[in-house]
Write a protein that holds these residues in place. Structure first.
Motif, mmCIF file in Angstrom:
data_model
loop_
_atom_site.group_PDB
_atom_site.id
_atom_site.type_symbol
_atom_site.label_atom_id
_atom_site.label_comp_id
_atom_site.label_asym_id
_atom_site.label_seq_id
_atom_site.Cartn_x
_atom_site.Cartn_y
_atom_site.Cartn_z
ATOM 1 N N TRP A 1 -3.817 3.804 -0.406
ATOM 2 C CA TRP A 1 -4.321 3.189 -1.523
ATOM 3 C C TRP A 1 -3.554 1.610 -1.540
ATOM 4 O O TRP A 1 -2.284 1.668 -0.844
ATOM 5 C CB TRP A 1 -3.569 3.656 -2.704
ATOM 6 N N ALA A 2 -4.288 0.795 -1.970
ATOM 7 C CA ALA A 2 -3.815 -0.468 -2.496
ATOM 8 C C ALA A 2 -2.993 -0.633 -3.380
ATOM 9 O O ALA A 2 -3.494 -0.067 -4.725
ATOM 10 C CB ALA A 2 -4.738 -1.784 -2.362
ATOM 11 N N THR A 3 -1.743 -1.010 -3.427
ATOM 12 C CA THR A 3 -0.820 -1.033 -4.679
ATOM 13 C C THR A 3 -1.012 -1.919 -5.604
ATOM 14 O O THR A 3 -1.124 -1.540 -6.892
ATOM 15 C CB THR A 3 0.687 -1.327 -4.209
ATOM 16 N N TRP B 1 0.831 -1.190 0.082
ATOM 17 C CA TRP B 1 -0.071 -0.030 0.146
ATOM 18 C C TRP B 1 1.008 1.258 0.124
ATOM 19 O O TRP B 1 2.160 1.271 0.266
ATOM 20 C CB TRP B 1 -0.880 0.113 1.154
#
Length: 174
Positions: free
Chosen positions: A87-89, A74
């Motif tokens: 954010w989720a990568t 993230w």
């Protein structure tokens, strides 16, 4: 991106932002690069190929700072819209938005080793440190607020989990 081996040479040029790119960070190991831009986007890049892997849209204004978690799973971004976004990568999904008590643009974001703490600085002369609970939702809570004599421009988390340092620009009269 440049190589520091034997001679400095350009390896990749990352093209995609439509305004100034003002912040960037690598994952541990350097396989991914995140960039934040005044065009309001956060972009994820593959460093080996130079390819754009995702464009994260959600800030309502310029993005001023980005940082990856140690795991690279993230990342966080801060912006002129007075928010910090998590954010989720892998998917680009927005996990959380931090805006509680923030009433000025974000100038910098930083994460502690292990990702338990997130620090953000803003133009209201404060540095806020948030405790980030582990788990899928990564729910957050504000832990500390520090006042500064000037608006902090850059944050760096100390290896000690709850410590951070900041820097600010000065004028010749300071």
């Amino acid at each position: 991106m440049y190589s520091a081996n034997d001679a400095v040479k350009i390896i990749h040029t990352f093209v995609g932002h439509t305004d100034a790119c003002v912040s960037a960070d690598f994952t541990v190991g350097g396989s991914k690069l995140v960039s934040g831009s005044w065009d309001g986007t956060v972009r994820l890049w593959e460093t080996t190929s130079g390819e754009l892997s995702n464009t994260l849209v959600g800030h309502d204004g310029k993005v001023t700072s980005v940082a990856f978690s140690d795991s690279g799973e993230w990342l966080v971004s801060g912006g002129m819209d007075e928010t910090v976004r998590i954010w989720a990568t892998a998917t680009g999904d927005l996990i959380d938005v931090l805006a509680e008590g923030v009433v000025h643009p974000i100038t910098s974001v930083a994460l502690s080793r292990g990702g338990d703490y997130l620090a953000e600085a803003s133009n209201d002369f404060t540095v806020r440190v948030w405790g980030i609970k582990q788990g899928a939702s990564r729910r957050t809570r504000r832990t500390r607020i520090f006042r500064s004599s000037r608006a902090p421009l850059f944050l760096q988390m100390d290896p000690e989990p709850s410590a951070c340092s900041h820097a600010f620009a000065t004028t010749p009269d300071d």
